[in-house]
Design a protein around this motif. Structure first.
Motif, PDB file in Angstrom:
ATOM      1  N   ALA A 155      21.098  33.766  14.371  1.00  0.00           N
ATOM      2  CA  ALA A 155      21.495  34.830  13.485  1.00  0.00           C
ATOM      3  C   ALA A 155      22.877  35.117  13.650  1.00  0.00           C
ATOM      4  O   ALA A 155      23.277  35.181  14.728  1.00  0.00           O
ATOM      5  CB  ALA A 155      20.318  36.019  13.762  1.00  0.00           C
ATOM      6  N   ASP A 163      24.959  38.907   7.772  1.00  0.00           N
ATOM      7  CA  ASP A 163      23.534  38.472   6.993  1.00  0.00           C
ATOM      8  C   ASP A 163      23.901  37.005   6.862  1.00  0.00           C
ATOM      9  O   ASP A 163      23.867  36.366   5.548  1.00  0.00           O
ATOM     10  CB  ASP A 163      23.348  39.182   5.778  1.00  0.00           C
ATOM     11  N   LEU A 211      22.797  32.924   8.729  1.00  0.00           N
ATOM     12  CA  LEU A 211      22.169  31.959   9.863  1.00  0.00           C
ATOM     13  C   LEU A 211      23.281  30.857  10.042  1.00  0.00           C
ATOM     14  O   LEU A 211      23.602  30.483   8.998  1.00  0.00           O
ATOM     15  CB  LEU A 211      20.909  31.318   9.407  1.00  0.00           C
ATOM     16  N   THR A 221      22.236  43.505  10.319  1.00  0.00           N
ATOM     17  CA  THR A 221      21.591  42.253  11.039  1.00  0.00           C
ATOM     18  C   THR A 221      20.416  41.618  10.323  1.00  0.00           C
ATOM     19  O   THR A 221      19.843  42.038   9.572  1.00  0.00           O
ATOM     20  CB  THR A 221      20.975  42.944  12.262  1.00  0.00           C
ATOM     21  N   VAL A 222      20.682  40.284  10.459  1.00  0.00           N
ATOM     22  CA  VAL A 222      19.455  39.585  10.079  1.00  0.00           C
ATOM     23  C   VAL A 222      18.100  40.095  10.544  1.00  0.00           C
ATOM     24  O   VAL A 222      18.060  39.952  11.787  1.00  0.00           O
ATOM     25  CB  VAL A 222      19.766  37.879  10.092  1.00  0.00           C
ATOM     26  N   LEU A 242      12.186  32.036  12.571  1.00  0.00           N
ATOM     27  CA  LEU A 242      13.466  31.703  13.064  1.00  0.00           C
ATOM     28  C   LEU A 242      13.596  30.580  14.015  1.00  0.00           C
ATOM     29  O   LEU A 242      14.470  29.546  13.983  1.00  0.00           O
ATOM     30  CB  LEU A 242      14.304  32.873  13.688  1.00  0.00           C
TER      31      LEU A 242
END
Length: 69
Positions: free
Chosen positions: A25, A34, A36, A2-3, A10
């Protein structure tokens, strides 16, 4: 994976394309990726070693309208 970015960071990050839309994310297909993803155009920007790479040349192609977050 996960980011993991600071939530405040963010909140201010945006797609570098002309529309400057917010980023989310993960991807619609893989929320743990990973990446956006732009909420307007659907481009995916990689996150490498915890650093977002917000270059249009490095982004995945835009998603079709029906698949955007």
């Amino acid at each position: 994976m996960t980011v993991r970015l600071d939530p405040q960071l963010l909140d201010i990050l945006a797609c570098p394309s002309d529309d400057h839309a917010p980023l989310r994310a993960g991807t619609p297909a893989d929320p743990q990726a990973d990446v956006l993803t732009c909420t307007a155009c659907g481009r995916g920007f990689p996150v490498v070693d915890g650093i977002p790479v917000l270059l249009l040349e490095e982004a995945s192609p835009p998603l079709p309208a029906g698949e955007r977050p």
